[in-house]
Design a protein around this motif. Sequence first.
Motif, mmCIF file in Angstrom:
data_model
loop_
_atom_site.group_PDB
_atom_site.id
_atom_site.type_symbol
_atom_site.label_atom_id
_atom_site.label_comp_id
_atom_site.label_asym_id
_atom_site.label_seq_id
_atom_site.Cartn_x
_atom_site.Cartn_y
_atom_site.Cartn_z
ATOM 1 N N GLU A 220 0.833 -1.216 0.000
ATOM 2 C CA GLU A 220 0.000 0.000 0.000
ATOM 3 C C GLU A 220 0.860 1.256 0.000
ATOM 4 O O GLU A 220 0.568 2.223 -0.703
ATOM 5 N N GLU A 221 1.917 1.237 0.786
ATOM 6 C CA GLU A 221 2.772 2.431 0.876
ATOM 7 C C GLU A 221 3.542 2.655 -0.435
ATOM 8 O O GLU A 221 3.764 3.792 -0.838
ATOM 9 N N LEU A 222 3.971 1.561 -1.075
ATOM 10 C CA LEU A 222 4.645 1.715 -2.375
ATOM 11 C C LEU A 222 3.696 2.355 -3.384
ATOM 12 O O LEU A 222 4.065 3.292 -4.101
ATOM 13 N N LEU A 223 2.458 1.862 -3.420
ATOM 14 C CA LEU A 223 1.474 2.462 -4.332
ATOM 15 C C LEU A 223 1.249 3.931 -3.967
ATOM 16 O O LEU A 223 1.142 4.796 -4.838
ATOM 17 N N GLY A 224 1.221 4.208 -2.675
ATOM 18 C CA GLY A 224 1.027 5.585 -2.210
ATOM 19 C C GLY A 224 2.157 6.502 -2.630
ATOM 20 O O GLY A 224 1.979 7.719 -2.753
ATOM 21 N N LYS A 225 3.344 5.917 -2.845
ATOM 22 C CA LYS A 225 4.492 6.704 -3.306
ATOM 23 C C LYS A 225 4.643 6.613 -4.827
ATOM 24 O O LYS A 225 5.717 6.916 -5.369
ATOM 25 N N ASP A 226 3.617 6.141 -5.510
ATOM 26 C CA ASP A 226 3.589 6.046 -6.977
ATOM 27 C C ASP A 226 4.526 4.980 -7.540
ATOM 28 O O ASP A 226 4.986 5.078 -8.679
ATOM 29 N N PHE A 227 4.821 3.966 -6.745
ATOM 30 C CA PHE A 227 5.517 2.792 -7.273
ATOM 31 C C PHE A 227 4.464 1.705 -7.447
ATOM 32 O O PHE A 227 4.024 1.090 -6.478
ATOM 33 N N ASP A 228 4.050 1.509 -8.695
ATOM 34 C CA ASP A 228 2.875 0.672 -8.956
ATOM 35 C C ASP A 228 3.266 -0.792 -9.048
ATOM 36 O O ASP A 228 3.387 -1.359 -10.138
ATOM 37 N N PHE A 229 3.459 -1.389 -7.904
ATOM 38 C CA PHE A 229 3.880 -2.795 -7.840
ATOM 39 C C PHE A 229 2.746 -3.734 -8.215
ATOM 40 O O PHE A 229 1.593 -3.533 -7.823
ATOM 41 N N SER A 230 3.097 -4.798 -8.919
ATOM 42 C CA SER A 230 2.191 -5.937 -9.070
ATOM 43 C C SER A 230 2.207 -6.725 -7.770
ATOM 44 O O SER A 230 3.105 -6.565 -6.946
ATOM 45 N N VAL A 231 1.221 -7.582 -7.628
ATOM 46 C CA VAL A 231 1.139 -8.386 -6.415
ATOM 47 C C VAL A 231 0.885 -9.834 -6.795
ATOM 48 O O VAL A 231 0.243 -10.116 -7.799
ATOM 49 N N SER A 232 1.412 -10.750 -6.001
ATOM 50 C CA SER A 232 1.093 -12.162 -6.164
ATOM 51 C C SER A 232 0.589 -12.728 -4.848
ATOM 52 O O SER A 232 1.160 -12.454 -3.787
ATOM 53 N N HIS A 233 -0.475 -13.516 -4.966
ATOM 54 C CA HIS A 233 -0.996 -14.242 -3.805
ATOM 55 C C HIS A 233 -0.720 -15.740 -3.926
ATOM 56 O O HIS A 233 -1.235 -16.531 -3.149
ATOM 57 N N GLU A 234 0.039 -16.103 -4.951
ATOM 58 C CA GLU A 234 0.477 -17.506 -5.064
ATOM 59 C C GLU A 234 1.873 -17.496 -5.666
ATOM 60 O O GLU A 234 2.114 -17.961 -6.786
ATOM 61 N N LEU A 235 2.783 -16.930 -4.919
ATOM 62 C CA LEU A 235 4.160 -16.792 -5.387
ATOM 63 C C LEU A 235 4.985 -17.945 -4.832
ATOM 64 O O LEU A 235 4.954 -18.213 -3.629
#
Lengths: 323, 121
Positions: free
Chosen positions: A110-125
């Motif tokens: 959430e904080e990365l997105l808040g700083k405009d770093f648009d990370f992808s996410v995985s829930h099965e990594l």
Amino acid sequence: MAELTAVLASTHHPFYYKATTSPEDQRPPYAADWQRKVEAYRETLTAAEPDILVMVGADHFHQLWLDNYPQFLIGKQETYDATFYNEEREFGIPKYTLAGDIELSRYMHEELLGKDFDFSVSHELKIDHSIICPIITVRPDADLPIVPIYTNIFVPPLPSPRRFYAVGRAIREIIDSFPSDKKVAAIGTGHLSLELGGPRQFGEHGPDPLFDADAIEWLSTGNIDAILDNVTHESMAGAGNATHGFMDLLLMMGIAGPGVHADYVDHLDLFHTREMYMTWYPNKTQEQLDAAARAAATANASTGPIYASDPAWEKFRVTQEQA
Amino acid sequence: MSKYYVNKFLYTIDRDPEWVASYREDPRATVDRWEKEVGGWLNPVEQTSWLEFTAEEREALATHDYVWLFEHGAHFFLNLTLFIALFDEEYAAEKGPLAFQTEMAQKLGHWTGRDYPSVAM
């Protein structure tokens, strides 16, 4: 707030496990020296007494694929399986199950997105050897929860060196502001000059020892200006076609901060590539510095920067001039 | 060059021991079977209608020609890892550790000092 107690930037080498766990008579000649240096390096993490490990690596086409390839990705799970079939096959690396710190993953994302770093996410990594290698080397009990972060060092066009550094700076701010009383260590692995699948692979030394000399100086002195002036995707390719893993080391330097000298620096010429082991203590304690000094005495490492003017690099300069 | 499709072949063969064994034993038949069973599928239900090899790509894969694949921009990591899976054990037993990797480097030696073929797509 959480305390960032250590930042580790190191190369990862999937041969380490087999080289140091095979029967003595089957180990390669460089194994003993390698193990001594790695086990000394491990002590620099142990002294940081971490509760959580933020781990930076890059999937080697084990899970992430070209139908949907992220530039930066974070795992958000309570548990991670690790080691793929083809890593067991090629390197003999065992399978692991690692706990995840989902609270820090969620906060980090959430904080990365808040700083405009648009990370992808995985829930099965599923974790590959870019993260399991440092578990094996610096935390072999695999007893701490992780927050895995993957970068793209593999599928051009790649993010810029400047972007990797900026991601590191952002991660630092986020760890420092994480509302928790936990101690966090950040561990990232990549490469110095490296060639894979090309004409310079598995040579007598790494493909570009003088790049390695500069890289170790820049990283260990936090010299972001020199890196941004000298390191481009093209220059890294010139040093070896897989040298772009250097950007993960740069990301870790971003976590440590500009101009910040490393508290532990070691390297080892492992024929086809150079290994590097670097630790910063952002909130230094005497115990940590003492541990680094003891480790350095064991490994013949440095408790501060290693410069490109170090005599260790002379033989490579001579070779280059002759060429 | 259908770089993506060639890379898809290398990637999906390398991650599955049965496909690795098949590709080692009978590369030409494996390429044919792979196109039907794997290559044209996005997932077990959805097909991708437009992916295909050129004749040169099919021939390179059918002859284990990793030099051609390197020279035409197949991803270096996939190209290395799969052919290690095929040949490393046999080479190491006969000529010592990393013998296959060293031979691969020698066969690509004419690229030293030049810009390598791009893996970008």
